[in-house]
Design a protein around this motif. Sequence first.
Motif, short mmCIF file in Angstrom:
data_model
loop_
_atom_site.label_atom_id
_atom_site.label_comp_id
_atom_site.label_asym_id
_atom_site.label_seq_id
_atom_site.Cartn_x
_atom_site.Cartn_y
_atom_site.Cartn_z
N ASN A 280 0.84 -1.21 0.00
CA ASN A 280 0.00 0.00 0.00
C ASN A 280 0.87 1.26 0.00
N PRO A 281 0.58 2.18 -0.89
CA PRO A 281 1.44 3.38 -1.02
C PRO A 281 1.57 4.20 0.27
N THR A 282 0.56 4.13 1.13
CA THR A 282 0.65 4.94 2.36
C THR A 282 1.76 4.44 3.30
N LEU A 283 2.23 3.21 3.04
CA LEU A 283 3.26 2.66 3.92
C LEU A 283 4.68 2.84 3.37
N LEU A 284 4.73 3.35 2.16
CA LEU A 284 6.01 3.38 1.44
C LEU A 284 7.17 4.00 2.22
N THR A 285 6.91 5.12 2.88
CA THR A 285 8.02 5.85 3.51
C THR A 285 8.28 5.42 4.96
N ASN B 38 9.44 2.93 8.10
CA ASN B 38 10.47 1.91 8.26
C ASN B 38 9.77 0.55 8.42
N PRO B 39 10.50 -0.57 8.27
CA PRO B 39 9.83 -1.88 8.29
C PRO B 39 8.98 -2.12 9.54
N LEU B 40 9.50 -1.70 10.69
CA LEU B 40 8.75 -1.96 11.93
C LEU B 40 7.50 -1.08 12.03
N GLN B 41 7.59 0.12 11.48
CA GLN B 41 6.39 0.97 11.47
C GLN B 41 5.34 0.38 10.54
N LYS B 42 5.79 -0.17 9.42
CA LYS B 42 4.86 -0.83 8.49
C LYS B 42 4.16 -1.99 9.21
N GLU B 43 4.97 -2.76 9.90
CA GLU B 43 4.42 -3.91 10.62
C GLU B 43 3.37 -3.45 11.64
N ASP B 44 3.72 -2.41 12.37
CA ASP B 44 2.81 -1.88 13.38
C ASP B 44 1.49 -1.45 12.77
N GLN B 45 1.59 -0.77 11.63
CA GLN B 45 0.39 -0.29 10.95
C GLN B 45 -0.49 -1.46 10.49
N ILE B 46 0.15 -2.49 9.95
CA ILE B 46 -0.63 -3.61 9.42
C ILE B 46 -1.23 -4.45 10.55
N PHE C 266 8.55 9.31 14.49
CA PHE C 266 9.08 10.04 13.34
C PHE C 266 8.57 9.44 12.03
N LYS C 267 8.07 10.29 11.17
CA LYS C 267 7.62 9.82 9.85
C LYS C 267 8.29 10.67 8.78
N ALA C 268 8.98 9.97 7.89
CA ALA C 268 9.79 10.68 6.90
C ALA C 268 8.97 11.56 5.97
N ASP C 269 7.79 11.11 5.62
CA ASP C 269 7.03 11.82 4.59
C ASP C 269 5.98 12.75 5.18
N MET C 270 6.08 13.00 6.47
CA MET C 270 5.02 13.76 7.12
C MET C 270 4.84 15.13 6.47
#
Lengths: 306, 371
Positions: A18-23, A25-33, A259-263
Motif C-alpha cells: 500500500n502506497p501509504t506505507l512506502l516511507t 520503516n519496516p517496523l512501522q509498516k508492521e505496526d500499521q498492518i 518520526f515519519k519521513a514523509d510527514m
Amino acid sequence: MSQEEEKAKLFVTRLLSNPTLLTLNPLQKEDQIMSFMEINADQLKPTLSSNAFFPGQSWFNIHNLLVKTLRLLIDESLIPGIQRQLYDKIDFRFISILRQQNWPQEKIKEEVLNFIKNIISSPDGRRDFSGSYNAISRQIVDKYINSIFDDHSYIHFELTKVQRLKMSKEEVKDMINTSLLLRPAIYVFSSSMNKDSSSGIITQNFAEKVEESLIKKIPSLPGPLVKSAIRSNLSFEDHKYLQATARLTSIINSMARSFKADMKIDRGASSPEKSWFSIARKNYKYFGWDIKMLDELFRFSAENNW
Amino acid sequence: MQSKIKNFVESIVILAILLVLIQTFLEDYAVLAGWSWNFRKILIFTGVGFDLFFSIEFLIRFFSALMQKKGSIYFMEGKGWIDFLASIPLLVLNSGPAFFAIITGSGFFFGMGGLLNILKIIKAIRIARVLRLLRILKIFRQIKHTGSVMAQRHVAKITTLSITSFVFTLLVFSIFSSLISLPSAEGKFIDNQKASISSFLENVKSENLSLSASNFSDYEEDLLIIKNNGQTIYSRYDNPFYATVFGPGDFQYFKTTEYEFFFDVRELAQIHATNNILFFLVVVMSVLVFLIYYSPHFALTVTDPIHVMKRGFLETDYNLEVEIPNSYKNDDIYKLGALYNEKYLPLKVRETDTNTGHTNLSMDDFEDLFK
C-alpha cells in the motif's frame, strides 16, 4: 511452503505494498498492518475464512498465520537494515575507550547483531526497537549531538563533566546509537516484567538484573554502555543520577518512534521535532524525562526548524 | 460528458469575464487617448456583445435554478444578483442605447442637450459594469491558497461587500447629484455655452451673420458648427474630419428657432473617462489586494490553525503543534491553539503511547485486497 503460507504471503504482500506505507520503516509498516488487522478483523474474518483463502480455519489461527508471515516478511528487510546500521553507521572504537583495552570490533558487532535478533523476536521488543532503528536510520543522534557540542550547555556539561565521558563528539554519537540498539534488551529477559505499561518505565531492581544478564550474554560490552542502554528505561524523576547518555537514549528513542519521513507539515503547524519536544516538555514527569534536556533539545529543533 | 460540456462553458464564461475587463478599460482609455471613432465604435459593439452574452448567461442560470426551485438560492446565496446587475441593466441602459444610436445613424441618445441628466444617469449606471469583477473570484477559487471553504467564503464576502458598496455609492451619488443639479464641470460647460449662444444671438442682430459667426468661433474654441435654417454658416473642420474623429457622444447640440449649434465636448468626455479609469483601477486594486494579501492572511491566521487542530483530532499520529505567532497570540483562534498545544496534545500522546492499535490504514485504502 504450504499452500496456506503461500496465500498468507500473497495477502500480506498486498497489504505491505500500500502506497501509504512506502516511507515508513519496516517496523512501522508492521505496526500499521497489525493494527489494521485488529481494527478490521470483523470485515476480514468472513472473507479470509472462506474457501478462497483459509477454509475451515478459525480467525485465531488465520490471524496467527498472517502475523507470523508479516514478521517474516518484515525481517527480510529489517535484518539487513540493522546490519547496515551496525557495520556502516556505528564505529565501535568507543568501546575500547570505555573498557580501557582493545576489543575486536567485528566480534562485538556480530554478538550485538545476534542479540538484536533476539530483541526483535518479541512483539514489545520490536515496538521499542522501532524508535532506535528510526533514530539511527535518520541520523537523529548525529544532528543533536552536533548541536550539543556546539552549544556547550547543560547536556554537554552532563555528558562531559557529570558522566565524565572522555570521548570525542563522534564517539559519543556511536555510544548513544549503540545504547539505542540495546535499549529494548529488557524485553528479551522478561516478557512480563516490572514495567509501567503506560509510560514504559521499569524498576531499578529489574534494570540491574537485566544489566547482569546482558553482560553475561555479551561479555565484550562495557558496563557504562549496558547501563546507558538498560537504564534508559528508568525514570529520571525517580533516579536523578541517571547517566546523561541513558536520558538522551530514552528521549531520542521515543521521539524517533513517532518520526515519519514523509510527514506533510501543514502551514500553520510547528515542525515535527519541535512539536514533539514541546509536547514532551509537558509530559516529562509522566515519561520520566529530564526537563532540562528537553528544553535544550527543543531549542535546537526550533532554531534549526527540525 | 455533461460535466465536460459544463466545464467548457464555464471556461468560456471565465474567458469572457477577463475579456470584458479589458474591454471596459479600453472603452474609457480610447476616449482619453483620442482614438478614432471607428475604433471606439468597435469597442461599443463588443460591449453590447459582452452585455448580451452575460445577460443570456444570467437568464440561463436563473431559469435553470428556477426549474430546480432554487431561484432565490441562486439569486441571493449564489450571487446571482451580481450576475444580474452586471448584465441586463447594462444592456438596457448603457450599451443597448449606444448601439441603437449608432446603427440608426442618429445622435439622439448622445447629442440631445435636454436629455443630459438622463445620459448622466446612464453613464453612472455604466459603472455597475465593474461588478463583473466580482466574478474573478470564480477564477481565483481554482487557485486558492487553502482548501478551506470558510476562507473562500469570507474573502468572497468581504470583497463583494466592499466593491458593491463602492460601486453603489458612486452610482447613487451620480444619480442623486444629477437630480438635484449639483455643480459639475458638465453643468458649467453647458451654462457657458448657453451664455455664448445668447451673446451670439444678440450680436447677430447688429452685425453681419458671417462676421458674428467668425467672432463667435474665435471666442468659443469648442464651437464646431453653426447652422442657420439648415444651412451651415460656419464649420471649424471639414466633414471627413468629423466622420473620422467625432462620435455621437463627442459633441453637444443646441437648437434655437433659427440656429443650430454643435460644440466639441471631447474634453468633457475625457474627464469622465479619467474618472471611470480611476474607479476601474480602484476596484481592480481592491480585488487584487483582497485576493493577494487578505486571502492568505485570513488563511494563515484563521483557517490554517483550525486545519492543524482538525488533523490532530482526526489522525492518531498527527501531533504537530499549532504555530502561534507572537503578534497574534491574543487572537481567540490562537488562544484555542494554545489550549490544544498545552492540554490536548500531551494527553493524546500519553493515550496513544499506551494503546497500540492505531493506524491510518483503512479498508478503503485497498482496492482489491481479496483478489
